[in-house]
Design a protein around this motif. Structure first.
Motif, PDB file in Angstrom:
ATOM      1  N   GLN A  44       9.026  -3.767 -33.080  1.00  0.00           N
ATOM      2  CA  GLN A  44       8.346  -4.746 -33.149  1.00  0.00           C
ATOM      3  C   GLN A  44       7.765  -5.362 -34.600  1.00  0.00           C
ATOM      4  O   GLN A  44       6.877  -4.130 -35.427  1.00  0.00           O
ATOM      5  CB  GLN A  44       7.553  -4.963 -32.284  1.00  0.00           C
ATOM      6  CG  GLN A  44       6.953  -6.959 -32.403  1.00  0.00           C
ATOM      7  CD  GLN A  44       5.679  -7.021 -31.577  1.00  0.00           C
ATOM      8  OE1 GLN A  44       4.902  -6.293 -31.343  1.00  0.00           O
ATOM      9  NE2 GLN A  44       5.446  -8.253 -31.124  1.00  0.00           N
ATOM     10  N   GLU A  58       6.728  -1.586 -35.001  1.00  0.00           N
ATOM     11  CA  GLU A  58       5.722  -0.835 -33.866  1.00  0.00           C
ATOM     12  C   GLU A  58       6.839   0.032 -33.514  1.00  0.00           C
ATOM     13  O   GLU A  58       7.732  -0.610 -33.009  1.00  0.00           O
ATOM     14  CB  GLU A  58       4.692  -1.497 -33.374  1.00  0.00           C
ATOM     15  CG  GLU A  58       4.099  -0.189 -32.550  1.00  0.00           C
ATOM     16  CD  GLU A  58       3.462  -0.691 -31.987  1.00  0.00           C
ATOM     17  OE1 GLU A  58       3.262  -1.566 -31.779  1.00  0.00           O
ATOM     18  OE2 GLU A  58       2.865  -0.202 -30.567  1.00  0.00           O
ATOM     19  N   LEU A  60       8.911   1.154 -29.589  1.00  0.00           N
ATOM     20  CA  LEU A  60       8.452   0.984 -28.613  1.00  0.00           C
ATOM     21  C   LEU A  60       9.112   1.049 -28.027  1.00  0.00           C
ATOM     22  O   LEU A  60      10.143   0.966 -27.336  1.00  0.00           O
ATOM     23  CB  LEU A  60       7.839  -0.390 -28.925  1.00  0.00           C
ATOM     24  CG  LEU A  60       6.666  -1.284 -28.899  1.00  0.00           C
ATOM     25  CD1 LEU A  60       6.178  -2.554 -29.647  1.00  0.00           C
ATOM     26  CD2 LEU A  60       4.895  -0.772 -27.777  1.00  0.00           C
ATOM     27  N   LEU A  61       9.175   1.944 -26.784  1.00  0.00           N
ATOM     28  CA  LEU A  61       9.770   2.742 -26.223  1.00  0.00           C
ATOM     29  C   LEU A  61      10.565   1.739 -24.077  1.00  0.00           C
ATOM     30  O   LEU A  61       9.584   1.050 -24.632  1.00  0.00           O
ATOM     31  CB  LEU A  61       9.690   4.038 -25.274  1.00  0.00           C
ATOM     32  CG  LEU A  61      10.579   4.875 -24.154  1.00  0.00           C
ATOM     33  CD1 LEU A  61      11.201   5.010 -25.726  1.00  0.00           C
ATOM     34  CD2 LEU A  61       9.766   6.215 -24.659  1.00  0.00           C
ATOM     35  N   PRO A  73       6.978   0.422 -19.785  1.00  0.00           N
ATOM     36  CA  PRO A  73       6.119   0.769 -20.342  1.00  0.00           C
ATOM     37  C   PRO A  73       5.054   1.863 -19.538  1.00  0.00           C
ATOM     38  O   PRO A  73       4.346   2.623 -19.496  1.00  0.00           O
ATOM     39  CB  PRO A  73       6.053   0.888 -22.235  1.00  0.00           C
ATOM     40  CG  PRO A  73       7.312  -0.150 -22.326  1.00  0.00           C
ATOM     41  CD  PRO A  73       7.327  -1.088 -21.155  1.00  0.00           C
ATOM     42  N   VAL A  93      11.038  10.171 -29.559  1.00  0.00           N
ATOM     43  CA  VAL A  93      11.119   8.609 -30.166  1.00  0.00           C
ATOM     44  C   VAL A  93      10.345   8.739 -31.401  1.00  0.00           C
ATOM     45  O   VAL A  93      10.870   8.156 -32.319  1.00  0.00           O
ATOM     46  CB  VAL A  93       9.845   8.245 -29.520  1.00  0.00           C
ATOM     47  CG1 VAL A  93       8.864   7.195 -30.446  1.00  0.00           C
ATOM     48  CG2 VAL A  93       9.786   7.766 -27.908  1.00  0.00           C
ATOM     49  N   ASN A 117       3.982   5.271 -31.096  1.00  0.00           N
ATOM     50  CA  ASN A 117       2.431   5.411 -30.386  1.00  0.00           C
ATOM     51  C   ASN A 117       2.297   6.889 -29.663  1.00  0.00           C
ATOM     52  O   ASN A 117       3.458   7.585 -29.536  1.00  0.00           O
ATOM     53  CB  ASN A 117       2.728   4.025 -29.072  1.00  0.00           C
ATOM     54  CG  ASN A 117       2.641   3.032 -29.397  1.00  0.00           C
ATOM     55  OD1 ASN A 117       1.290   2.286 -29.630  1.00  0.00           O
ATOM     56  ND2 ASN A 117       3.524   2.672 -29.680  1.00  0.00           N
ATOM     57  N   GLN A 122      -0.436  14.486 -25.494  1.00  0.00           N
ATOM     58  CA  GLN A 122       1.417  14.701 -26.667  1.00  0.00           C
ATOM     59  C   GLN A 122       0.432  15.422 -27.821  1.00  0.00           C
ATOM     60  O   GLN A 122       0.275  16.040 -28.683  1.00  0.00           O
ATOM     61  CB  GLN A 122       1.791  13.031 -27.087  1.00  0.00           C
ATOM     62  CG  GLN A 122       2.987  13.535 -27.706  1.00  0.00           C
ATOM     63  CD  GLN A 122       3.987  12.023 -27.860  1.00  0.00           C
ATOM     64  OE1 GLN A 122       3.314  10.738 -27.882  1.00  0.00           O
ATOM     65  NE2 GLN A 122       4.365  12.344 -28.956  1.00  0.00           N
ATOM     66  N   GLU A 149      -0.042   6.168 -33.719  1.00  0.00           N
ATOM     67  CA  GLU A 149      -1.460   5.263 -33.501  1.00  0.00           C
ATOM     68  C   GLU A 149      -1.958   5.992 -32.404  1.00  0.00           C
ATOM     69  O   GLU A 149      -0.370   6.270 -31.175  1.00  0.00           O
ATOM     70  CB  GLU A 149      -0.045   4.164 -32.952  1.00  0.00           C
ATOM     71  CG  GLU A 149       0.012   3.066 -33.827  1.00  0.00           C
ATOM     72  CD  GLU A 149       0.184   1.977 -33.195  1.00  0.00           C
ATOM     73  OE1 GLU A 149       0.381   1.154 -32.287  1.00  0.00           O
ATOM     74  OE2 GLU A 149       0.733   0.629 -33.656  1.00  0.00           O
ATOM     75  N   LYS A 202      -5.413  -7.627 -28.260  1.00  0.00           N
ATOM     76  CA  LYS A 202      -4.692  -8.438 -28.424  1.00  0.00           C
ATOM     77  C   LYS A 202      -5.635  -9.593 -26.896  1.00  0.00           C
ATOM     78  O   LYS A 202      -5.397 -10.488 -27.395  1.00  0.00           O
ATOM     79  CB  LYS A 202      -3.192  -8.711 -27.452  1.00  0.00           C
ATOM     80  CG  LYS A 202      -2.453  -7.879 -26.465  1.00  0.00           C
ATOM     81  CD  LYS A 202      -1.519  -8.091 -25.965  1.00  0.00           C
ATOM     82  CE  LYS A 202      -0.570  -7.042 -24.720  1.00  0.00           C
ATOM     83  NZ  LYS A 202      -0.809  -5.581 -25.264  1.00  0.00           N
ATOM     84  N   VAL A 237      -0.692 -12.324 -31.257  1.00  0.00           N
ATOM     85  CA  VAL A 237       0.005 -12.656 -31.962  1.00  0.00           C
ATOM     86  C   VAL A 237       0.407 -14.284 -31.170  1.00  0.00           C
ATOM     87  O   VAL A 237       2.133 -13.511 -31.886  1.00  0.00           O
ATOM     88  CB  VAL A 237      -0.385 -13.237 -33.815  1.00  0.00           C
ATOM     89  CG1 VAL A 237      -0.894 -14.539 -34.119  1.00  0.00           C
ATOM     90  CG2 VAL A 237      -2.070 -12.655 -34.309  1.00  0.00           C
ATOM     91  N   PRO A 262       9.440  -7.348 -29.905  1.00  0.00           N
ATOM     92  CA  PRO A 262       9.847  -5.837 -29.655  1.00  0.00           C
ATOM     93  C   PRO A 262      11.768  -6.240 -29.961  1.00  0.00           C
ATOM     94  O   PRO A 262      12.187  -6.477 -28.608  1.00  0.00           O
ATOM     95  CB  PRO A 262       9.399  -5.165 -29.254  1.00  0.00           C
ATOM     96  CG  PRO A 262       8.376  -6.278 -28.510  1.00  0.00           C
ATOM     97  CD  PRO A 262       8.585  -6.855 -28.570  1.00  0.00           C
TER      98      PRO A 262
END
Ligand code: C2E
Ligand code: CA
Ligand code: CA
Ligand code: CA
Length: 278
Positions: A44, A58, A60-61, A73, A93, A117, A122, A149, A202, A237, A262
């Protein structure tokens, strides 16, 4: 009555059983998802203040389960964390984002930064920093192309977290604090942790037009971040009105459906944003 009570408990039992069997299915599915090629990484765009250029993306899986279809996710990441499968999945990833950055470069598409992410599990895994360093070096990519992130839960244990964060910074990667304002926020984090970026959750962006109090919160986060020398990204947004409100801030980037969902890496082009925002 006795009968309806019986029916009710039976109903709940079925519902619980269904939940459990879905979880069992997801868990066993997760174990094989990578080798069966069921996962892919979407990207995204993150957009600069004028909404004109991509400042980064970003990762995103996405997971398509053979029987259950697309699983969000927010449903499978917690299971991957519980089972520690997030460690191999998270490594995969990062590998995908390395390959993707090279592919974009080869196609002449300028994507300077990818945000990845990182789960708390992890992050605290012993080999994490070494794994990140090895991957970035083996692909000969600039470490500054990566922004890891983390969330507030990572840094709850600051005694352990700060040295790891410093090692990540020493590699040359950027660090961002995701979902800011939703966790165990302590303003102390912002002073003590070697962060580059703050991502305003968000939920704040989605209420920013509701009341002056909501606006005061968002304005305060943005101003404080600026004072501390942090970049800010507003997540989620969705509308022109939200963008209009946020635009008065100089030091801010955006991410959200208003610009782009994304998407598959092949659909990302450097000029795409020009056509989306007036
Ligand atoms: P997140 O890191 O906060 O990612 C942002 C989420 O907001 C994404 O959901 C994204 O699709 C969604 N989003 C983007 N723009 C908008 C918008 O304008 N409005 C709304 N309502 N939503 C928007 P997604 O892709 O479903 O991911 C959910 C969460 O799963 C992520 O939240 C992140 O915590 C986790 N996740 C996703 N991929 C990974 C991964 O590779 N590793 C780890 N550890 N977690 C991941
Ligand atoms: Ca994120
Ligand atoms: Ca977030
Ligand atoms: Ca989140």
């Amino acid at each position: 009555s006795k009968q309806s009570g019986g029916t009710q408990s039976c109903f709940y039992t079925n519902e619980m059983e269904q939940k459990i069997s879905r979880k069992v299915l997801l868990e066993s599915g997760l174990r094989r998802a990578l080798e069966r090629n069921e996962m892919k990484v979407y990207y995204q765009p993150q957009v600069d203040r004028d909404g004109k250029g991509i400042i980064g993306v970003e990762a995103l899986l996405r997971w398509t389960h053979p029987e259950l279809g697309n699983v969000s996710p927010s449903e499978f990441i917690p299971i991957a964390e519980e089972t520690k499968l997030i460690i191999p999945i998270g490594e995969w990833v990062l590998e995908q984002t390395c390959l993707q950055l090279k592919e974009w470069k080869d196609r002449g598409i300028v994507i300077n930064r990818v945000a990845v992410n990182i789960s708390t599990i992890q992050f605290h895994n012993t080999n994490f920093v070494q794994m990140v360093r090895r991957k970035i070096h083996s692909h000969k990519l600039p470490p500054s192309s990566f922004e890891l992130e983390i969330t507030e839960s990572v840094i709850q244990d600051s005694f352990t977290a700060i040295p790891i964060m410093k090692e990540i910074k020493a590699i040359g990667c950027n660090l961002s604090l995701d979902d800011f304002g939703t966790g165990y926020s302590s303003l102390r984090y912002l002073k003590d942790f070697p962060l580059d970026t703050l991502k305003i959750d968000k939920s704040f962006i989605q209420t920013v037009l509701f009341s002056e109090k909501d606006q005061a919160i968002v304005d305060t986060i943005i101003n404080m971040a600026a004072q501390l020398g942090l970049k800010v990204i507003a997540e989620g947004v969705e509308t022109e009105d939200q963008l209009e409100y946020l635009k008065k801030n100089v030091n801010i980037g955006y991410q959200g459906y208003l610009f782009s969902p994304p998407m598959d890496a092949g659909n990302i082009t450097t000029s795409m944003i020009f056509t989306e925002v007036k």
